[in-house]
Design a protein around this motif. Sequence first.
Motif, PDB file in Angstrom:
ATOM      1  N   ARG A  23      -2.313  -3.729 -10.504  1.00 55.91           N
ATOM      2  CA  ARG A  23      -2.960  -2.450 -10.735  1.00 55.91           C
ATOM      3  C   ARG A  23      -1.928  -1.386 -11.149  1.00 55.91           C
ATOM      4  O   ARG A  23      -2.159  -0.593 -12.066  1.00 55.91           O
ATOM      5  CB  ARG A  23      -3.644  -2.038  -9.431  1.00 55.91           C
TER       6      ARG A  23
ATOM      7  N   TYR B 106       6.396   8.044  -5.900  1.00 55.32           N
ATOM      8  CA  TYR B 106       5.168   7.299  -6.152  1.00 55.32           C
ATOM      9  C   TYR B 106       4.611   7.717  -7.507  1.00 55.32           C
ATOM     10  O   TYR B 106       3.735   8.566  -7.601  1.00 55.32           O
ATOM     11  CB  TYR B 106       4.170   7.550  -5.023  1.00 55.32           C
ATOM     12  N   THR B 107       5.184   7.146  -8.566  1.00 56.03           N
ATOM     13  CA  THR B 107       4.672   7.420  -9.916  1.00 56.03           C
ATOM     14  C   THR B 107       4.932   6.228 -10.826  1.00 56.03           C
ATOM     15  O   THR B 107       5.987   5.598 -10.732  1.00 56.03           O
ATOM     16  CB  THR B 107       5.299   8.679 -10.539  1.00 56.03           C
ATOM     17  N   GLU B 108       3.987   5.910 -11.664  1.00 53.86           N
ATOM     18  CA  GLU B 108       4.166   4.874 -12.693  1.00 53.86           C
ATOM     19  C   GLU B 108       4.402   5.517 -14.053  1.00 53.86           C
ATOM     20  O   GLU B 108       4.477   4.816 -15.062  1.00 53.86           O
ATOM     21  CB  GLU B 108       2.902   4.001 -12.812  1.00 53.86           C
TER      22      GLU B 108
ATOM     23  N   ARG C 200       0.835  -1.213   0.000  1.00 57.60           N
ATOM     24  CA  ARG C 200       0.000   0.000   0.000  1.00 57.60           C
ATOM     25  C   ARG C 200       0.863   1.255   0.000  1.00 57.60           C
ATOM     26  O   ARG C 200       2.012   1.221   0.446  1.00 57.60           O
ATOM     27  CB  ARG C 200      -0.961  -0.004   1.190  1.00 57.60           C
ATOM     28  N   PRO C 201       0.321   2.350  -0.500  1.00 55.80           N
ATOM     29  CA  PRO C 201       1.058   3.616  -0.508  1.00 55.80           C
ATOM     30  C   PRO C 201       1.305   4.124   0.927  1.00 55.80           C
ATOM     31  O   PRO C 201       0.745   3.592   1.872  1.00 55.80           O
ATOM     32  CB  PRO C 201       0.127   4.572  -1.258  1.00 55.80           C
ATOM     33  N   ARG C 202       2.140   5.135   1.046  1.00 61.31           N
ATOM     34  CA  ARG C 202       2.424   5.708   2.375  1.00 61.31           C
ATOM     35  C   ARG C 202       2.095   7.198   2.348  1.00 61.31           C
ATOM     36  O   ARG C 202       2.948   8.059   2.511  1.00 61.31           O
ATOM     37  CB  ARG C 202       3.894   5.462   2.751  1.00 61.31           C
ATOM     38  N   GLU C 203       0.794   7.465   2.156  1.00 60.40           N
ATOM     39  CA  GLU C 203       0.345   8.845   1.952  1.00 60.40           C
ATOM     40  C   GLU C 203       0.498   9.698   3.205  1.00 60.40           C
ATOM     41  O   GLU C 203       0.878  10.867   3.133  1.00 60.40           O
ATOM     42  CB  GLU C 203      -1.120   8.822   1.486  1.00 60.40           C
TER      43      GLU C 203
ATOM     44  N   PHE D 109       3.912  10.945   3.557  1.00 59.56           N
ATOM     45  CA  PHE D 109       4.199  12.041   2.620  1.00 59.56           C
ATOM     46  C   PHE D 109       3.823  13.375   3.250  1.00 59.56           C
ATOM     47  O   PHE D 109       4.567  14.352   3.184  1.00 59.56           O
ATOM     48  CB  PHE D 109       3.419  11.804   1.327  1.00 59.56           C
ATOM     49  N   ASP D 110       2.658  13.403   3.903  1.00 60.78           N
ATOM     50  CA  ASP D 110       2.220  14.615   4.590  1.00 60.78           C
ATOM     51  C   ASP D 110       3.219  15.034   5.671  1.00 60.78           C
ATOM     52  O   ASP D 110       3.574  16.215   5.787  1.00 60.78           O
ATOM     53  CB  ASP D 110       0.842  14.370   5.229  1.00 60.78           C
TER      54      ASP D 110
ATOM     55  N   PRO E 262       6.661   3.488  -2.770  1.00 65.12           N
ATOM     56  CA  PRO E 262       5.724   4.259  -1.937  1.00 65.12           C
ATOM     57  C   PRO E 262       6.372   5.363  -1.110  1.00 65.12           C
ATOM     58  O   PRO E 262       5.667   6.164  -0.508  1.00 65.12           O
ATOM     59  CB  PRO E 262       5.119   3.197  -1.023  1.00 65.12           C
ATOM     60  N   GLY E 263       7.719   5.419  -1.090  1.00 64.08           N
ATOM     61  CA  GLY E 263       8.372   6.416  -0.263  1.00 64.08           C
ATOM     62  C   GLY E 263       8.841   7.620  -1.050  1.00 64.08           C
ATOM     63  O   GLY E 263       8.309   8.720  -0.924  1.00 64.08           O
TER      64      GLY E 263
ATOM     65  N   THR F 299      -1.538   0.583 -14.729  1.00 67.61           N
ATOM     66  CA  THR F 299      -1.430   2.042 -14.850  1.00 67.61           C
ATOM     67  C   THR F 299      -0.233   2.400 -15.725  1.00 67.61           C
ATOM     68  O   THR F 299      -0.335   3.236 -16.634  1.00 67.61           O
ATOM     69  CB  THR F 299      -1.290   2.688 -13.462  1.00 67.61           C
TER      70      THR F 299
END
Lengths: 421, 421
Positions: B136, B334-336, B90-93, B96-97, B330-331, B140
């Motif tokens: 997924r 975060y781009t495909e 999973r992402p680490r949103e 990021f904040d 994810p750190g 993308t």
Amino acid sequence: MTTKLFRNARIFTPLDPGAPLGGATQGRVQVYENGALLVQNGRVEKLGPAAGVLGEIVRAGAKIHQEIDCQGACLVPGFVDPHTHMCFARPREAEFDLRLAGTPYLEILAKGGGILSSVRDVRAASEADLLAATRRRVLTALGLGTTTVEIKSGYGLETASELRMLRVIARVGRELPVDVVPTFLGAHAVPEEFRGDPDGYVALIVNEMIPAVREQGIARFCDVFCEQGVFSIAQTRRILQAARSAGLQLKLHADEVHDLGGAGLAAELKAVSADHLLAASDENIARMAQAGVVASLLPATAYSLRKPYARARRMIQGGVPVALASDCNPGSSYTESMPFVFGLAVMQMDLSPLEALTAVTLNAAYALGVAGRVGSLDPGKQADFLLLDGESPAILAYHAGVSPVTAVYKRGELAAGREDP
Amino acid sequence: MTTKLFRNARIFTPLDPGAPLGGATQGRVQVYENGALLVQNGRVEKLGPAAGVLGEIVRAGAKIHQEIDCQGACLVPGFVDPHTHMCFARPREAEFDLRLAGTPYLEILAKGGGILSSVRDVRAASEADLLAATRRRVLTALGLGTTTVEIKSGYGLETASELRMLRVIARVGRELPVDVVPTFLGAHAVPEEFRGDPDGYVALIVNEMIPAVREQGIARFCDVFCEQGVFSIAQTRRILQAARSAGLQLKLHADEVHDLGGAGLAAELKAVSADHLLAASDENIARMAQAGVVASLLPATAYSLRKPYARARRMIQGGVPVALASDCNPGSSYTESMPFVFGLAVMQMDLSPLEALTAVTLNAAYALGVAGRVGSLDPGKQADFLLLDGESPAILAYHAGVSPVTAVYKRGELAAGREDP
């Protein structure tokens, strides 16, 4: 009456206090972690924590026609893009190559490039072709979350062509599920016919174009490219005063390259917004704050021109409400993407994700004078909103270069993307 | 036998001389303004000016089963993304904040964030969930033009979890129309169990993991995060030598933050690529050039971490073949999106659009040892290619933040986008 309930959403929206959010309030965003949004006839009826909204529905005995489970998706107001030149005939890709190779702008102009080549293209294009090209860009923007967009004229630079652009811009707004705000920008450049006689062109704008634009009745704003070598402060003042007398609201391209004092003029004339502002002085930023002028910043233009970004933090600290726009145009910023603009604002201008959210929604709506209808999810406003594949608006910067917008709702109806998150 | 003819295309492709294109040849791209591409059984049969290709078809009496009019669209090889960590749970949103708010990385680690939180997530995830999340992301990427992708393990950091990641990575490659190159990255970080005993973990990698990875037979590369506080030069050398003995090809994360000499080690070991290289010295860049090591540069990581970009021009001038990758993780990135990476390389690292095209196609294929099959449109290679809504590859940078990829063909079949340009 149609009633829709969007539940199980993480709702993030500025709430509208009746003025744009400046200074410490720029990032004042209401958050409902397990939120619900009730939409009636395309307008926001209620929003808040799910339990409260559902309780009120039960008490009122309201009938829900459709219920959408947002499955925890982030829900934000639709983006408002308050500064674009999306009405143009064709991109200028070959010129981009020349620019990258270091060709000076004057040489590009000499090769038939630059803004005046877009003027030639627009003058030569049929109204149908111009409409198709503009529609396509607005549809791209809609898919990326833009539900309200300003589009300027300014590639006509003669009365008939400017009026034709405004007709095309108005028609895009009638035909697509996007609110379009038309701006008259006859003062975008001095056309070749008036080379060496800019005052003659200013006189044409004031004496012929503005009256014709007023009579046509489409434009809501008048804008001027106030810059060294384009229109001076005195010429800008003359044009904007005539526009105001004709009932238009005011904007200006201010201090993009040189500090001519455009930001100060915006304050003096109480323009609705001043845009670009890369070279605006501290003193004029303070005057903008006092006059309540919104700063519309265009980070994709700085990116594309490899220039330093506008001093967004300085403006926020100085109490100026900051909005963000794409500046979509074929020369200096060929992008329709507000997610891209949001990402640049956070990564390069140091806005917090919540400050950036206000900048692309409520403050942008104020920059267009349409905050009474859009820009936030206050009850009574249009139900224009987006579902994002993420936990918060930060996803717009965190998922770099990829749009997290999965669904776009305009007046409560799915306008782009997919209903199932 | 199925034969397809793609005509009326503006074809841009590097042609493969049998080695990556470095130095002055980095941007050596063949252009056919009115080009045609003949595909037989998923492979490139012929390409060139339309007249020539059509003439040969007539002379050979070949039967064309399908003819696609590209309507002047730009046609380029499918993107090869040679450095990703797309297999994560999973992402680490939220992290990021925190990072944006200036929280130091050590504090983020203490709050349970950072790379080790992805390790906990991957260890806890079911194989089905990990597969779904990875699929997924690869889909993308495919929609954005990536037809070959490297994916690393490295969030398991224990033998069973690393092998499980490699199984998931291999399965994504079997199930989707994307070539997937699996890399074993057990040396991504020192897991919590070995805190204070990195040499103990290195011994586990060398004595248990690498033999198990060899026996499993999925991974083609071994990679090490060679960095101060992670794995030293000596530890990296030990791991990579063991990996080579086990039949794996070599890569390394080199000189991302500190100039430890990772680029020099890559040259010494004749690794296939050295990646990151933000802090690589001139001397070690020269050694890479001599040893024929490809530099895989990751501009989206610099963008996301707000760091200076790697010195791509210095490397090109020094004769190092430059490839570009997303570093999707994810750190720090975060781009495909390879179009986004291409745009950053042109706008921020000053690659020309044609140099960047080679970097995301042929040189990237060399960075993965798969240039015999993909990376260019030489006859005999897989017919992996893209149609772009633009006149040239420059559109990938010019249309900022918006992907111009309208169709993705994998082995001659439409894999994403739409057939009609």
